[in-house]
Design a protein around this motif. Structure first.
Motif, short mmCIF file in Angstrom:
data_model
loop_
_atom_site.label_atom_id
_atom_site.label_comp_id
_atom_site.label_asym_id
_atom_site.label_seq_id
_atom_site.Cartn_x
_atom_site.Cartn_y
_atom_site.Cartn_z
N ALA A 28 28.49 -55.26 55.13
CA ALA A 28 28.76 -54.94 56.53
C ALA A 28 28.80 -56.20 57.40
O ALA A 28 29.62 -56.32 58.30
CB ALA A 28 27.70 -53.97 57.06
N THR A 36 32.55 -56.07 58.75
CA THR A 36 32.67 -55.31 60.00
C THR A 36 32.95 -56.18 61.23
O THR A 36 33.85 -55.85 62.02
CB THR A 36 31.41 -54.46 60.22
N THR A 82 36.38 -55.86 63.33
CA THR A 82 36.32 -55.52 64.75
C THR A 82 37.11 -56.52 65.59
O THR A 82 37.88 -56.15 66.48
CB THR A 82 34.86 -55.49 65.23
N VAL A 86 23.55 -52.62 60.80
CA VAL A 86 24.84 -52.12 60.29
C VAL A 86 25.41 -51.04 61.21
O VAL A 86 26.60 -51.04 61.53
CB VAL A 86 24.69 -51.58 58.86
N LEU A 87 24.56 -50.14 61.68
CA LEU A 87 25.03 -49.06 62.55
C LEU A 87 25.49 -49.59 63.90
O LEU A 87 26.47 -49.10 64.48
CB LEU A 87 23.92 -48.01 62.74
N THR A 147 28.84 -51.09 63.27
CA THR A 147 29.81 -50.01 63.08
C THR A 147 30.20 -49.39 64.42
O THR A 147 31.37 -49.05 64.65
CB THR A 147 29.24 -48.92 62.16
N PHE A 176 32.71 -51.56 65.98
CA PHE A 176 34.02 -51.35 65.34
C PHE A 176 34.70 -50.11 65.89
O PHE A 176 35.90 -50.13 66.19
CB PHE A 176 33.84 -51.23 63.83
N LEU A 177 33.96 -49.02 66.04
CA LEU A 177 34.53 -47.77 66.54
C LEU A 177 35.00 -47.92 67.98
O LEU A 177 36.05 -47.39 68.37
CB LEU A 177 33.50 -46.64 66.43
N TRP A 179 38.18 -49.83 67.87
CA TRP A 179 39.25 -48.97 67.37
C TRP A 179 39.78 -48.06 68.49
O TRP A 179 40.99 -47.91 68.65
CB TRP A 179 38.73 -48.12 66.21
#
Length: 282
Positions: free
Chosen positions: A207, A211, A215, A257-258, A261, A264-265, A268
């Protein structure tokens, strides 16, 4: 816990492990963010995951013998990379098949080796999921020195690494030694993985490598900006993740990691909205 309380804890001499954990987490994230840009450009996330498996036997041997985790992991990663490069010369099997065989075998060897150490269950959990609050002082210097070495090599070979990442055939026609640069990149990925294992563990280390650059790639089309954004996102994610972990007693590696993430979301969604807006006005 408020951010002010967290900053107070960072300055508390009775909690000396906390700023040390933050320093290692941020340094690891920055190095992984930079190296991960080449991994993302080449579409070789599988290689990053495989290298994380390959370094495990070296980490296990170093742990059992009381040696340096960085040295042990690097030797294991380099040896495995060389084996993959040699066996990949066969035309009967593709490179991903060779990688699948050797890198998973290396991980299995690491599990067998670590199982012979006292306190097997605790040691295995430390390697797989990280133990950021138990990092010894000398490892901070090792992580810093190794990180500077990795960044120095990246600075020297940046143009060549970008060239082989974007167009390998053009790189060969220009006389660039693609095979040796592949090995250099494997070594850089190995070093980035090894210095991050204590922060986030062997299972989750991918990650940190993938990640933040992914991103950054969503946020910009310019390589220079991407390589600046990726380590910044990684470092910020490490800081916020450690803050949440310390405040609510969550596992540090998983929390980092969360957080990454989540970044990244958000990127996105931003890219999706931007594309729809551009399509509407066009």
């Amino acid at each position: 816990m408020s951010p002010a309380d967290f900053l107070t804890d960072l300055l508390n001499p009775d909690l000396a492990f906390l700023p040390k954990a933050l320093l290692v987490a941020v340094m690891s994230s920055i190095v992984c963010g930079v190296v991960g840009c080449y991994v993302v450009l080449r579409g070789m996330a599988f290689i990053g995951d495989a290298v994380a498996h390959a370094v495990f036997p070296g980490l296990a041997v170093a742990f059992v013998l009381g040696g340096s985790l960085v040295v042990g992991g690097t030797i294991a990663g380099v040896v495995t990379a060389i084996l993959v490069a040699v066996f990949s010369q066969s035309r009967r099997l593709k490179e991903d098949s060779i990688i699948g065989v050797f890198f998973v075998a290396a991980f299995a060897l690491g599990i067998v080796i670590i199982s012979r150490a006292p306190g097997y269950a605790g040691s295995l959990q430390q390697f797989l999921f990280g133990s950021i609050t138990g990092i010894p002082d000398e490892d901070v210097y090792v992580v810093a020195g190794t990180g500077l070495l990795v960044l120095g090599i990246v600075l020297l070979l940046h143009k060549e690494l970008v060239t082989i990442s974007l167009d390998r055939e053009t790189a060969r026609s220009l006389g660039i030694k693609v095979f040796w640069l592949d090995l250099v990149l494997y070594v850089l990925v190995t070093l980035a993985v090894v210095i991050s294992v204590q922060t986030i563990g062997n299972v989750l280390v991918l990650a940190l490598l993938i990640t933040p650059p992914a991103t950054a790639r969503l946020l910009t089309d310019r390589l220079g900006v991407m390589m600046a954004l990726a380590p910044a996102i990684g470092g910020l994610g490490a800081f916020v993740g450690l803050y949440i972990s310390w405040s609510w007693d969550y596992p540090t590696g998983g929390t980092i990691v969360l957080v990454l993430t989540g970044c990244f979301l958000l990127a996105w969604c931003w890219r999706l909205v931007k594309n729809k807006t551009q399509s509407y006005f066009c």
